[in-house]
Design a protein around this motif. Structure first.
Motif, PDB file in Angstrom:
ATOM      1  N   ALA A  32       0.724  -0.787   0.494  1.00  0.00           N
ATOM      2  CA  ALA A  32       0.017   0.188   0.069  1.00  0.00           C
ATOM      3  C   ALA A  32       0.576   1.374  -0.182  1.00  0.00           C
ATOM      4  O   ALA A  32       1.717   1.005   0.269  1.00  0.00           O
ATOM      5  CB  ALA A  32      -0.321  -0.285   1.186  1.00  0.00           C
ATOM      6  N   ASP A  33       0.402   2.532  -0.358  1.00  0.00           N
ATOM      7  CA  ASP A  33       1.264   3.884  -0.575  1.00  0.00           C
ATOM      8  C   ASP A  33       1.218   3.927   0.852  1.00  0.00           C
ATOM      9  O   ASP A  33       0.769   4.114   1.466  1.00  0.00           O
ATOM     10  CB  ASP A  33       0.286   4.898  -0.946  1.00  0.00           C
ATOM     11  N   GLN A  34       2.131   4.699   1.198  1.00  0.00           N
ATOM     12  CA  GLN A  34       2.527   4.771   2.507  1.00  0.00           C
ATOM     13  C   GLN A  34       1.652   5.360   2.741  1.00  0.00           C
ATOM     14  O   GLN A  34       1.153   5.740   4.037  1.00  0.00           O
ATOM     15  CB  GLN A  34       3.386   5.994   2.565  1.00  0.00           C
ATOM     16  N   ARG A  35       0.857   6.924   2.763  1.00  0.00           N
ATOM     17  CA  ARG A  35       0.171   7.631   3.092  1.00  0.00           C
ATOM     18  C   ARG A  35      -1.043   6.918   3.441  1.00  0.00           C
ATOM     19  O   ARG A  35      -1.877   7.358   4.275  1.00  0.00           O
ATOM     20  CB  ARG A  35      -0.906   8.549   1.975  1.00  0.00           C
ATOM     21  N   ASP A  36      -1.713   5.460   2.631  1.00  0.00           N
ATOM     22  CA  ASP A  36      -2.530   5.254   3.685  1.00  0.00           C
ATOM     23  C   ASP A  36      -2.587   3.661   4.241  1.00  0.00           C
ATOM     24  O   ASP A  36      -3.047   2.528   4.456  1.00  0.00           O
ATOM     25  CB  ASP A  36      -3.397   4.486   2.151  1.00  0.00           C
ATOM     26  N   TYR A  37      -1.286   3.419   4.007  1.00  0.00           N
ATOM     27  CA  TYR A  37      -0.629   2.012   4.959  1.00  0.00           C
ATOM     28  C   TYR A  37      -0.927   2.069   6.634  1.00  0.00           C
ATOM     29  O   TYR A  37      -0.932   0.439   6.733  1.00  0.00           O
ATOM     30  CB  TYR A  37       1.379   2.199   4.920  1.00  0.00           C
ATOM     31  N   ILE A  38      -0.607   2.813   6.868  1.00  0.00           N
ATOM     32  CA  ILE A  38      -1.208   2.705   8.573  1.00  0.00           C
ATOM     33  C   ILE A  38      -2.460   2.323   9.100  1.00  0.00           C
ATOM     34  O   ILE A  38      -2.663   1.235   9.492  1.00  0.00           O
ATOM     35  CB  ILE A  38      -0.712   4.099   9.491  1.00  0.00           C
TER      36      ILE A  38
END
Length: 307
Positions: A32-38
Motif C-alpha cells: 500500500a502507499d505510505q499515505r494509506d498504509y497505517i
C-alpha cells in the motif's frame, strides 16, 4: 481479513508476520502507499487483537522507507505502534531490531549514486501484547556464551572480583553462575543468506522465482520459542513463502498461514517436503495446489508421516 475473522476469538497464541512494507516503489507482492498504509494495517490489527488469547502476542516485522524524492526517513513504521496502542489497546511489550548484515546497499540513489546515506540494514520489530503480562520465557532463547565467559565460568575468581561498577550495578559472585547461556539483546543479528533447501530448489526446477521478501527462519524461530509452548497456535496473516509455518511445524506448534497469492502458496508447500524429493514430485505438488486438489495432498502427507 476474511480468514482471520473466521478464527475463534481468543484462540491464537501468537501472530507472527511481516506484511508488505510501505515502500515508494510498487513491489510484485503488493504494498500500500505510505499515505494509506497505517490505516490499511490497522484494519488487520483490530481483528488480531480479538483473536489473541489474553496472554497472546502480535509480532510485526517492518522495514523502513524514505520520503519520496528526499533523503529523509519516513516515520510510518514508528507511527504504527502509537496507533495500535492508543486506538486498539495493544501494549508494546518490547521493541526489537533485526540487523541483516548481508543486505544489499539501498536506496541506490542516496547510497550508491550520491553517497550521502549509509545502507539501510535494520528492520523494526514490534512485539505487541494484549495485556501487560503476555506469555514469555527468555530461557528458551538464550544465546551461547562467548569463549571468554566460558573461561570465566571455569574459574570466576581468576577473571573478576565482586564490586560495584561505575554505573552503580553490583557485580556479585552470582555473576559466575552458569545459566545455560547469555540473555539475548533486542538487537537480533541474523543474515538473510539462505540459497539452498527444498523451497528454492523447487522454485528453480519450475522456473519460478522464490518469494522476493523472505525472512530467515531464525527470526520467527526466536519469537515462537520465546512466546509460545508446543501445541500453541501460531498464525501468519501475510505468509508469503510460509517461513513462519515451516518453523512452527518444526517446533511442534499448531499453525495457520494466510496468503492471497496462489502462486506463492503453491511453492511454499516445498518447505514441507523431504530434501530427497524428486523434481517430478515437486512439480506434482505444485500442480495439485494450483488445481485446488489440496485434500489429496493432505492425505499423502498424512500417509508419509505415518510411514
Amino acid at each position: 481479513m476474511e480468514l482471520l475473522e473466521k478464527l475463534p476469538d481468543g484462540s491464537v497464541n501468537l501472530v507472527m508476520t511481516s506484511p508488505p512494507f510501505a515502500l515508494l516503489r510498487k513491489k510484485e507482492y503488493g504494498n500500500a502507499d505510505q499515505r494509506d498504509y497505517i490505516d490499511w494495517l490497522t484494519q488487520f490489527a483490530r481483528i488480531v487483537h480479538r483473536k489473541l488469547t489474553d496472554d497472546g502476542s502480535f509480532v510485526l516485522d517492518l522495514g523502513g522507507a524514505y520520503q519520496k524524492g528526499s533523503p529523509t526517513r519516513s516515520l510510518y513504521n514508528f507511527r504504527i505502534p502509537i496507533r495500535l496502542c492508543d486506538e486498539i489497546g495493544f501494549h508494546l511489550a518490547e521493541d526489537f531490531y533485526w540487523h541483516n548484515p548481508a543486505k544489499l546497499p539501498s536506496p541506490i540513489e542516496w547510497v550508491n549514486k550520491r553517497k550521502i546515506r549509509v545502507k539501510d540494514s535494520v528492520n523494526t520489530i514490534w512485539w505487541f501484547s494484549k495485556t501487560e503480562w503476555p506469555k514469555a520465557d527468555i530461557t528458551k532463547v538464550l544465546a551461547p556464551y562467548s569463549d571468554r565467559m566460558k573461561k570465566l565460568l571455569v574459574d570466576p575468581a581468576a577473571f573478576y572480583k565482586p564490586k560495584d561498577r561505575p554505573s552503580g550495578h553490583a557485580i556479585g559472585t552470582a555473576f559466575g553462575k552458569d545459566n545455560g547461556g547469555s540473555i539475548p539483546s533486542n538487537m537480533l543479528q541474523i543474515p538473510n543468506t539462505d540459497s539452498n533447501g527444498v523451497y528454492l530448489r523447487g522454485c528453480r526446477s519450475l522456473g519460478e522465482k522464490g518469494h522476493p521478501a523472505r525472512y530467515p527462519s531464525k527470526l520467527p524461530e526466536f519469537f515462537i520459542k520465546m512466546l509460545t509452548d508446543p501445541g500453541d497456535v501460531v498464525v501468519d496473516i501475510f505468509a508469503g513463502s510460509n517461513t513462519t509455518g515451516q518453523v512452527a511445524e518444526n517446533l511442534g506448534r499448531k499453525w495457520r498461514s494466510f496468503e492471497v497469492r496462489l502462486d506463492y502458496l503453491a511453492t511454499s508447500a516445498f518447505r514441507f517436503l523431504d530434501s530427497d524429493v524428486s523434481d517430478a514430485e515437486l512439480h506434482a505438488v505444485h500442480a495439485a495446489i494450483l488445481a485446488g486438489q489440496t485434500q489429496d495432498l493432505s492425505d499423502q502427507f498424512v500417509a508419509a508421516a505415518a510411514e
